[in-house]
Design a protein around this motif. Structure first.
Motif, PDB file in Angstrom:
ATOM      1  N   ILE A 156       0.841  -1.193   0.000  1.00 55.28           N
ATOM      2  CA  ILE A 156       0.000   0.000   0.000  1.00 55.28           C
ATOM      3  C   ILE A 156       0.879   1.247   0.000  1.00 55.28           C
ATOM      4  N   ALA A 157       0.408   2.306  -0.618  1.00 55.26           N
ATOM      5  CA  ALA A 157       1.104   3.599  -0.545  1.00 55.26           C
ATOM      6  C   ALA A 157       0.871   4.206   0.834  1.00 55.26           C
ATOM      7  N   ALA A 158       1.903   4.785   1.404  1.00 57.40           N
ATOM      8  CA  ALA A 158       1.792   5.368   2.741  1.00 57.40           C
ATOM      9  C   ALA A 158       0.689   6.422   2.802  1.00 57.40           C
ATOM     10  N   GLU A 159       0.536   7.187   1.739  1.00 53.48           N
ATOM     11  CA  GLU A 159      -0.459   8.259   1.743  1.00 53.48           C
ATOM     12  C   GLU A 159      -1.894   7.732   1.745  1.00 53.48           C
ATOM     13  N   ASP A 160      -2.072   6.440   1.455  1.00 50.42           N
ATOM     14  CA  ASP A 160      -3.408   5.853   1.435  1.00 50.42           C
ATOM     15  C   ASP A 160      -3.848   5.318   2.805  1.00 50.42           C
ATOM     16  N   ILE A 161      -2.940   5.316   3.768  1.00 48.04           N
ATOM     17  CA  ILE A 161      -3.297   4.834   5.111  1.00 48.04           C
ATOM     18  C   ILE A 161      -4.136   5.910   5.794  1.00 48.04           C
ATOM     19  N   ARG A 162      -5.288   5.509   6.314  1.00 53.03           N
ATOM     20  CA  ARG A 162      -6.244   6.502   6.816  1.00 53.03           C
ATOM     21  C   ARG A 162      -5.758   7.203   8.079  1.00 53.03           C
ATOM     22  N   ILE A 163      -5.148   6.473   9.015  1.00 52.39           N
ATOM     23  CA  ILE A 163      -4.760   7.091  10.287  1.00 52.39           C
ATOM     24  C   ILE A 163      -3.426   7.817  10.119  1.00 52.39           C
ATOM     25  N   PRO A 164      -3.315   9.058  10.647  1.00 56.34           N
ATOM     26  CA  PRO A 164      -2.146   9.890  10.363  1.00 56.34           C
ATOM     27  C   PRO A 164      -0.942   9.556  11.234  1.00 56.34           C
ATOM     28  N   GLN A 191      -7.502   9.767  17.967  1.00 56.70           N
ATOM     29  CA  GLN A 191      -8.852   9.581  17.431  1.00 56.70           C
ATOM     30  C   GLN A 191      -9.399  10.903  16.897  1.00 56.70           C
ATOM     31  N   TYR A 192      -9.731  10.899  15.611  1.00 55.11           N
ATOM     32  CA  TYR A 192     -10.388  12.075  15.043  1.00 55.11           C
ATOM     33  C   TYR A 192     -11.788  12.189  15.653  1.00 55.11           C
ATOM     34  N   VAL A 193     -12.115  13.371  16.184  1.00 54.76           N
ATOM     35  CA  VAL A 193     -13.391  13.572  16.867  1.00 54.76           C
ATOM     36  C   VAL A 193     -14.383  14.331  15.994  1.00 54.76           C
ATOM     37  N   GLU A 194     -13.948  15.484  15.497  1.00 53.19           N
ATOM     38  CA  GLU A 194     -14.893  16.359  14.789  1.00 53.19           C
ATOM     39  C   GLU A 194     -14.110  17.471  14.097  1.00 53.19           C
ATOM     40  N   THR A 195     -14.742  18.096  13.122  1.00 56.85           N
ATOM     41  CA  THR A 195     -14.222  19.345  12.552  1.00 56.85           C
ATOM     42  C   THR A 195     -15.214  20.455  12.874  1.00 56.85           C
ATOM     43  N   TRP A 196     -14.700  21.536  13.435  1.00 60.09           N
ATOM     44  CA  TRP A 196     -15.545  22.682  13.809  1.00 60.09           C
ATOM     45  C   TRP A 196     -14.922  23.945  13.235  1.00 60.09           C
ATOM     46  N   GLN A 197     -15.648  24.604  12.350  1.00 55.31           N
ATOM     47  CA  GLN A 197     -15.190  25.850  11.742  1.00 55.31           C
ATOM     48  C   GLN A 197     -13.745  25.745  11.235  1.00 55.31           C
ATOM     49  N   ASN A 198     -13.481  24.653  10.502  1.00 55.21           N
ATOM     50  CA  ASN A 198     -12.185  24.388   9.881  1.00 55.21           C
ATOM     51  C   ASN A 198     -11.076  24.122  10.898  1.00 55.21           C
ATOM     52  N   ARG A 199     -11.446  23.701  12.094  1.00 57.80           N
ATOM     53  CA  ARG A 199     -10.471  23.182  13.067  1.00 57.80           C
ATOM     54  C   ARG A 199     -10.716  21.681  13.222  1.00 57.80           C
ATOM     55  N   LYS A 200      -9.681  20.856  13.057  1.00 60.07           N
ATOM     56  CA  LYS A 200      -9.813  19.422  13.274  1.00 60.07           C
ATOM     57  C   LYS A 200      -9.450  19.103  14.725  1.00 60.07           C
ATOM     58  N   ILE A 201     -10.276  18.272  15.357  1.00 60.04           N
ATOM     59  CA  ILE A 201     -10.126  17.996  16.788  1.00 60.04           C
ATOM     60  C   ILE A 201      -9.790  16.519  16.979  1.00 60.04           C
ATOM     61  N   TYR A 202      -8.738  16.245  17.763  1.00 60.61           N
ATOM     62  CA  TYR A 202      -8.269  14.877  17.982  1.00 60.61           C
ATOM     63  C   TYR A 202      -8.190  14.565  19.482  1.00 60.61           C
ATOM     64  N   ASN A 203      -8.617  13.355  19.815  1.00 56.56           N
ATOM     65  CA  ASN A 203      -8.575  12.837  21.187  1.00 56.56           C
ATOM     66  C   ASN A 203      -7.456  11.806  21.298  1.00 56.56           C
ATOM     67  N   ASP A 204      -6.414  12.153  22.041  1.00 55.82           N
ATOM     68  CA  ASP A 204      -5.279  11.248  22.257  1.00 55.82           C
ATOM     69  C   ASP A 204      -5.095  11.012  23.758  1.00 55.82           C
ATOM     70  N   PHE A 238      -9.434   1.776   8.109  1.00 55.91           N
ATOM     71  CA  PHE A 238      -9.391   1.711   9.572  1.00 55.91           C
ATOM     72  C   PHE A 238      -9.317   3.128  10.163  1.00 55.91           C
ATOM     73  N   PRO A 239     -10.298   3.517  10.980  1.00 53.75           N
ATOM     74  CA  PRO A 239     -10.358   4.908  11.456  1.00 53.75           C
ATOM     75  C   PRO A 239      -9.489   5.208  12.669  1.00 53.75           C
ATOM     76  N   GLY A 240      -8.869   4.186  13.238  1.00 52.80           N
ATOM     77  CA  GLY A 240      -8.086   4.376  14.460  1.00 52.80           C
ATOM     78  C   GLY A 240      -8.842   3.857  15.666  1.00 52.80           C
ATOM     79  N   VAL A 241      -8.107   3.675  16.740  1.00 53.32           N
ATOM     80  CA  VAL A 241      -8.675   3.160  17.982  1.00 53.32           C
ATOM     81  C   VAL A 241      -9.073   4.339  18.863  1.00 53.32           C
ATOM     82  N   LYS A 242     -10.198   4.213  19.514  1.00 61.74           N
ATOM     83  CA  LYS A 242     -10.688   5.298  20.360  1.00 61.74           C
ATOM     84  C   LYS A 242      -9.630   5.695  21.395  1.00 61.74           C
ATOM     85  N   HIS A 243      -9.489   6.992  21.572  1.00 59.86           N
ATOM     86  CA  HIS A 243      -8.569   7.601  22.550  1.00 59.86           C
ATOM     87  C   HIS A 243      -7.106   7.560  22.100  1.00 59.86           C
TER      88      HIS A 243
END
Length: 458
Positions: free
Chosen positions: A269-277, A318-331, A310-315
């Motif tokens: 797989i190409a690295a850029e195709d992996i969903r989790i950053p 974890q991508y949570v939401e986008t609000w007014q062009n801000r991406k929010i992540y829970n780590d 694969f969207p990632g494991v919770k916590h």
């Protein structure tokens, strides 16, 4: 059928999920006479109440040393209970074998094991392996178990030889193993962690490496090849060493080359195709690819599909939401400095960072270079707030807010952010100053974010 414990007296210390399941298994299925003890009072202890209903002898609210005057053949202890606990210490001095629940699970399992350990990346790698092995599977199933939150003994009771157990193993769990032998052992990495429990880095590494202690030439050790120290640890196995590397071509393993992930010369797989950053998730993907291929997954398209979706494991990032062009992540799983370093490297910036938690006596100077390069604003809270604030100031972060609680921190971080920012909750500390678990802490963060967005719609 395992007969080792029939008519033997066994003491189970600690009744979290794994302890309660071990007690029930030993008494109901393996014929042992079980005594279970837990420090939590009986009226606040559903696990103890359920065991008592099942006929298990239960002692709660205390763990009397007098128990060690009884003729126990074995102690099964909760992994989180340290070995200097008075009851455990007394058992050691009496030379009573002390194990953790995964050891028991391994003894009764009919399915082969893939065991995953490391300081960071365990849960993501474990989950990816199971997903890859279940993709287009026609016989049996790959089951998740272990430190991922599912008692290994509960899974081991139901698996067949056609199944696979994919088991996350912590250093706490591995320290209490004697015969455990994963057919495929995976080491994601090793940094310094849990030294309050293990006392020294050498002890911590020794616990981790028990994952390969019983391997033979028919087994495999999948190991991160990007550190000379980790390469050296490969000498501890009698199994076949299969490296993975993000930095160099390892022809007999999994590696990244020219933006593509390979296994033994074949592109996957190409690295850029992996969903989790993040670069760390490239490493997790490489480890998972190697383990899945060794376990018999022949369909490379199935492996690639898992990594693309694969969207990632919770916590965990974890991508949570986008609000007014801000991406929010829970780590919230970032309970140590290394985890937060990994998280920060995953985003070029700008980042608004929320950090803080239990004060274990550590300082945070190691974060300074990454704070300078990636972070525009910080909100810190909890016991470590002053230490983290001092580090932020050293890094030259002028937009800094210090509060007491996570509930206060979230809206302030959101207000401090700008369009295009990442709002990252990566605490760099354990959760136990204000929460029982990192999961509870992460759930609170998500709830706070959702409440803020509800009150401040786009």
């Amino acid at each position: 059928m395992v007969t080792t414990y029939r008519n033997k007296k066994v003491l189970v210390i600690g009744l979290a999920k794994s302890g309660a399941n071990a007690a029930r298994l030993l008494q109901d299925k393996l014929g042992a006479f079980v005594t279970a003890t837990d420090i939590k009072p009986f009226n606040e202890n559903p696990a103890a109440q359920a065991l008592l209903d099942d006929g298990v002898r239960v002692i709660t609210g205390k763990q009397p040393l007098a128990l060690m005057d009884e003729d126990f053949s074995l102690v099964v202890k909760n992994p989180g209970i340290p070995y200097d606990n008075p009851l455990v210490d007394r058992a050691e001095k009496k030379h009573i074998p002390i194990i953790t629940e995964p050891e028991l699970a391994f003894e009764i399992s009919e399915a082969p094991w893939i065991g995953i350990t490391g300081t960071n990346g365990k849960t993501t790698t474990t989950t990816l392996i199971a997903e890859m092995l279940n993709a287009k599977r026609t016989e049996g199933k790959a089951y998740l178990a272990g430190n991922i939150g599912i008692p290994a003994s509960a899974v081991a009771e139901k698996v067949t030889p056609q199944d696979t157990m994919v088991v996350e193993l912590s250093s706490f769990q591995l320290a209490g193993t004697t015969h455990l032998r994963p057919h495929i052992a995976v080491l994601t990495n090793i940094y310094s962690a849990h030294l309050d429990y293990h006392k020294t880095r050498a002890n911590y590494i020794a616990a981790k490496m028990k994952i390969v202690a019983n391997q033979n030439a028919a087994d495999f050790f999948v190991v991160n090849w990007d550190s000379p120290e980790w390469q050296g640890l490969s000498h501890q196995t009698k199994g076949q060493v299969v490296p993975f590397s993000r930095k160099q071509v390892v022809s007999n393993g999994a590696y990244l080359k020219d933006g593509e992930l390979y296994f033994q010369g074949t592109p996957i797989i190409a690295a850029e195709d992996i969903r989790i950053p993040g670069a760390h998730n490239i490493e997790n993907a490489l480890a998972a690819i190697a383990a899945a291929k060794l376990a018999g997954q022949k369909d490379n398209d199935a492996i690639a599909h898992v990594l693309k979706t694969f969207p990632g494991v919770k916590h965990r990032m974890q991508y949570v939401e986008t609000w007014q062009n801000r991406k929010i992540y829970n780590d919230s799983k970032a309970t140590n400095i290394v985890s937060t370093e990994v998280a920060l490297r995953s985003f070029p910036g700008p980042v608004v960072l929320i950090g803080g938690g239990l004060d274990r006596g550590f300082t945070f100077e190691k974060l300074i270079p990454l704070l300078k390069d990636h972070v525009r604003a910080m909100v810190v809270y909890g016991q470590t707030k002053k230490l983290m604030a001092a580090t932020a100031k050293q890094a030259g972060i002028e937009n800094l807010t210090v509060v007491d609680t996570l509930d206060e921190a979230v809206p302030l971080a959101m207000h401090a952010s700008r369009p295009g920012d990442v709002v990252l909750f990566s605490p760099a500390a354990a959760s136990w100053d204000q929460f029982h678990t990192f999961e509870e802490r992460g759930d609170r963060f998500i709830a706070d974010v959702n409440q803020f967005i509800k009150e401040n719609p786009s």
